[in-house]
Each structure stands twice: as structure tokens, then as C-alpha cells.
Design a protein around this motif. Structure first.
Motif, short mmCIF file in Angstrom:
data_model
loop_
_atom_site.label_atom_id
_atom_site.label_comp_id
_atom_site.label_asym_id
_atom_site.label_seq_id
_atom_site.Cartn_x
_atom_site.Cartn_y
_atom_site.Cartn_z
N GLY A 20 0.84 -1.19 0.00
CA GLY A 20 0.00 0.00 0.00
C GLY A 20 0.87 1.24 0.00
O GLY A 20 2.08 1.13 -0.19
N PRO A 21 0.30 2.41 0.23
CA PRO A 21 -1.13 2.64 0.46
C PRO A 21 -1.95 2.51 -0.82
O PRO A 21 -1.42 2.69 -1.92
CB PRO A 21 -1.16 4.07 1.00
CG PRO A 21 0.04 4.74 0.41
CD PRO A 21 1.08 3.67 0.32
N GLY A 53 -6.81 -2.77 -8.01
CA GLY A 53 -5.92 -2.39 -6.91
C GLY A 53 -6.49 -1.45 -5.89
O GLY A 53 -5.75 -0.89 -5.07
N PHE A 54 -7.82 -1.27 -5.91
CA PHE A 54 -8.47 -0.39 -4.95
C PHE A 54 -8.87 -1.15 -3.68
O PHE A 54 -9.28 -2.31 -3.75
CB PHE A 54 -9.75 0.21 -5.53
CG PHE A 54 -9.54 1.40 -6.42
CD1 PHE A 54 -9.80 2.68 -5.96
CD2 PHE A 54 -9.08 1.24 -7.71
CE1 PHE A 54 -9.63 3.78 -6.78
CE2 PHE A 54 -8.89 2.33 -8.55
CZ PHE A 54 -9.16 3.61 -8.08
N ALA A 55 -8.76 -0.48 -2.55
CA ALA A 55 -9.47 -0.94 -1.36
C ALA A 55 -10.94 -0.58 -1.56
O ALA A 55 -11.26 0.44 -2.17
CB ALA A 55 -8.93 -0.24 -0.11
N VAL A 56 -11.84 -1.42 -1.07
CA VAL A 56 -13.28 -1.18 -1.24
C VAL A 56 -13.93 -1.17 0.14
O VAL A 56 -13.81 -2.13 0.90
CB VAL A 56 -13.93 -2.25 -2.14
CG1 VAL A 56 -15.42 -1.99 -2.26
CG2 VAL A 56 -13.28 -2.26 -3.52
N TYR A 57 -14.63 -0.09 0.44
CA TYR A 57 -15.23 0.12 1.76
C TYR A 57 -16.74 0.21 1.60
O TYR A 57 -17.25 1.00 0.79
CB TYR A 57 -14.67 1.41 2.35
CG TYR A 57 -15.02 1.71 3.79
CD1 TYR A 57 -15.28 0.71 4.72
CD2 TYR A 57 -15.06 3.03 4.23
CE1 TYR A 57 -15.57 1.01 6.04
CE2 TYR A 57 -15.34 3.36 5.55
CZ TYR A 57 -15.60 2.34 6.45
OH TYR A 57 -15.88 2.65 7.76
N PRO A 95 -3.94 4.03 7.75
CA PRO A 95 -2.56 3.99 7.23
C PRO A 95 -2.41 3.23 5.92
O PRO A 95 -1.42 3.45 5.20
CB PRO A 95 -1.80 3.27 8.36
CG PRO A 95 -2.85 2.52 9.13
CD PRO A 95 -4.07 3.34 9.04
N ALA A 96 -3.37 2.37 5.59
CA ALA A 96 -3.25 1.59 4.36
C ALA A 96 -3.89 2.29 3.16
O ALA A 96 -3.84 1.76 2.04
CB ALA A 96 -3.89 0.21 4.54
N ILE A 97 -4.48 3.48 3.36
CA ILE A 97 -5.22 4.16 2.31
C ILE A 97 -4.51 5.42 1.85
O ILE A 97 -4.01 6.20 2.66
CB ILE A 97 -6.65 4.51 2.79
CG1 ILE A 97 -7.40 3.25 3.22
CG2 ILE A 97 -7.41 5.26 1.70
CD1 ILE A 97 -7.55 2.20 2.13
N ASP A 98 -4.47 5.61 0.53
CA ASP A 98 -3.97 6.85 -0.05
C ASP A 98 -5.08 7.90 0.09
O ASP A 98 -6.09 7.85 -0.62
CB ASP A 98 -3.63 6.62 -1.53
CG ASP A 98 -3.20 7.90 -2.24
OD1 ASP A 98 -3.20 8.98 -1.62
OD2 ASP A 98 -2.89 7.81 -3.45
N SER A 99 -4.91 8.83 0.99
CA SER A 99 -5.97 9.77 1.33
C SER A 99 -6.31 10.73 0.18
O SER A 99 -7.34 11.39 0.21
CB SER A 99 -5.59 10.58 2.58
OG SER A 99 -4.43 11.36 2.32
#
Length: 309
Positions: A20-21, A53-57, A95-99
């Protein structure tokens, strides 16, 4: 998430493999009782963005699944927007996300919620609206009511009268305007289930307060939006006016001078992006549109490349 001690939300943050991030996508559900996975439209977008490659919330709406709380009916859109803004803040602190690369995908009612959230935070990198409204929800509701009556067999000329006069019942600023609209509508079969079967006495009538959510027009926000925007509509949508919506998004994004947007009306598709001949309730749905899947895949890849810089 706990939102001002009123809502307790349970959700899932899915992280891709590798270092990540990560850029992130927030899934914003439509109206009614919805969970993280309850709509068929959710799966293609979650898969496409995870593969890119995205985190999904995503989370269960208050009162659905494992989330608790109840909305104020006249403030539901704004309360949902506050929840969404809080979800965005949660990711910006992760911390794992590109804000700088947090975007939104939403369907139906999310078409009002997401623009409201854009007014509450500057941390949205892109927005994808699926079957989202291009007008206030009073106008949209009367479109839905009239189309439902049409699906039930009401002649087209009467369907058009319902849409024409329906919003005046709610928006009429004087009793005379309210009565004028009601007198037309009460001559049309089926309208009584939505507006009642008689005209309210003048001493019991009050105009709708203009500050309630129903008057919010999302285009007032979109006409200033310069982030990448994808707006998709199904030609056979009977819940949200797809022709008006596509045209409104096109005009608003042009007015914004938005350099990166796409608006598309998909033929043969209903409100949930499933293949339908008419879009009427109860009609057999023949799977999620391949064109919709392709658009989501293309934008996931494109947005991933933008996030990577």
C-alpha cells in the motif's frame, strides 16, 4: 463507525494484495434497507475496483444488517451524507489508504447523498453515479409514481398528467395551487394511493417547508464539480427519470468546465443496470448489463492509473 451516538454502523474494508497505500472506493447504497452486498449491481463494481488495486469500503445502512439507528424521514439524505463524510474521514486516517485517492460509487438515492457529501468534504477524488437523480426528489418521486401507474396500465396521456401536476401538490406555495393540482389528480385512477382520496381542508393544509431534503437538487453541486465524474443511466428506468437525468448531468458538468467526465444512457436497461424490456416492477431481469460492466471496468483501470500518478 459511530455517528454522533445516533448510528452504529458495521462495514467491511477490503484491502487488495501487494504494498500500500491503496486508492479506495466507497460503495454508497440506494434507498430502503440495504446491506453491503444486497444489490446485484454492487458485485461488478466491487470486483472491478478490487482487481484494479483499490481498497473497497462498504457498510450496512442504519437499521439493516448489523448496523443500528433510524433516520429522520425529512433529513435522511443529509444524515446519510454525514455518515458518508464520516466514512471518508475514516479512510483518510487509515494507514493503508492513499488519502488523496478516495472515490465514490453510488446507486439511486446515492445520487442525492453523494453530492451532499461533496459539500461536506474536499477529500473525494472521483464520483460514479448509477441511476442517480438529476432533479430534486419531489420531481423524481412524481416521475416514479407516474411510471408505476403507467406500468399498471394507465394510458400515457394520464401518466403525463400525473407527472405534470404531482409535484404541485407538494410544492404549491398556496392552498389554491394545491387544490388546483389535487382536482386534476383525483380524476385519474390509482393516484389516491399516493396522494389520498380527498382534498385537505384549508385550515388543515400547510405548504411543505422548503428546507427539507426533498427540495435538494443535486445539480446545484454537480455544476461546480471538477473531479472525474461518471454518470450512468438505464434507458428503461422507471424509478429515476433517465432522460432528464442524463441531460441534467451533461449540462451541469459542461457548466462546471469539468475536464474529465462521461455521461451514458444504456439502452434496454432498468434502474439496477439489469437488462429489462420495460423496466416495470415484476418484470424478469436478465442479468447485469455487459455495457455497464465494461464502463465500470474501464473507469476502474483509468482511475487506478490516475491514482498511481
Amino acid at each position: 463507525m459511530c455517528i454522533r451516538d445516533r448510528f452504529e454502523l458495521t462495514g467491511t474494508l477490503r484491502l487488495p494484495g501487494g504494498p500500500g497505500p491503496y486508492p479506495a472506493l466507497i460503495v454508497v447504497s440506494g434507498s430502503g434497507g440495504q446491506t453491503r452486498t444486497s444489490a446485484p449491481t454492487y458485485s461488478p463494481v466491487q470486483t472491478a475496483f478490487a482487481d484494479a488495486g483499490f481498497a473497497v469500503y462498504s457498510w450496512d445502512k442504519p437499521g439493516s444488517g448489523q448496523s443500528t439507528g433510524a433516520f429522520d424521514p425529512e433529513r435522511e439524505l443529509r444524515q446519510r451524507a454525514q455518515i458518508l463524510a464520516e466514512g471518508i474521514r475514516t479512510l483518510t486516517d487509515h494507514p493503508a489508504i492513499d488519502s488523496t485517492s478516495i472515490g465514490l460509487w453510488g446507486i439511486s438515492q446515492a445520487g442525492w447523498v453523494m453530492p451532499m457529501a461533496l459539500e461536506l468534504t474536499e477529500d473525494v477524488a472521483f464520483m460514479i453515479s448509477v441511476s442517480g437523480g438529476g432533479e430534486d426528489s419531489i420531481e423524481q418521486t412524481m416521475f416514479q409514481v407516474s411510471e408505476r401507474l403507467g406500468c399498471g396500465g394507465l394510458p400515457r396521456e394520464q401518466v403525463e398528467l400525473v407527472e405534470q401536476w404531482g409535484s404541485q401538490v407538494a410544492k404549491g406555495e398556496t392552498y389554491a395551487l394545491y387544490v388546483e393540482a389535487m382536482e386534476v389528480l383525483l380524476t385519474i385512477p390509482g393516484t389516491e394511493q399516493y396522494i389520498g382520496n380527498e382534498i385537505a381542508p384549508e385550515d388543515e393544509w400547510q405548504p411543505w417547508p422548503p428546507e427539507i431534503d426533498a427540495y435538494f437538487d443535486p445539480m446545484t453541486v454537480i455544476e461546480n464539480a471538477t473531479i472525474p465524474v461518471l454518470a450512468i443511466f438505464g434507458e428503461n428506468d422507471k424509478a429515476v427519470d433517465p432522460i432528464q437525468g442524463a441531460d441534467a448531468y451533461e449540462r451541469a458538468l459542461q457548466q462546471a468546465g469539468n475536464p474529465d467526465y462521461h455521461v451514458e444512457l444504456i439502452p434496454g436497461v432498468g434502474h439496477t443496470m439489469e437488462n429489462q424490456e420495460t423496466g416495470c416492477s415484476g418484470e424478469v431481469r436478465r442479468g447485469v448489463s455487459e455495457r455497464y460492466r465494461k464502463l465500470i471496468h474501464e473507469w476502474a483501470v483509468k482511475l487506478a492509473a490516475m491514482a498511481a500518478g
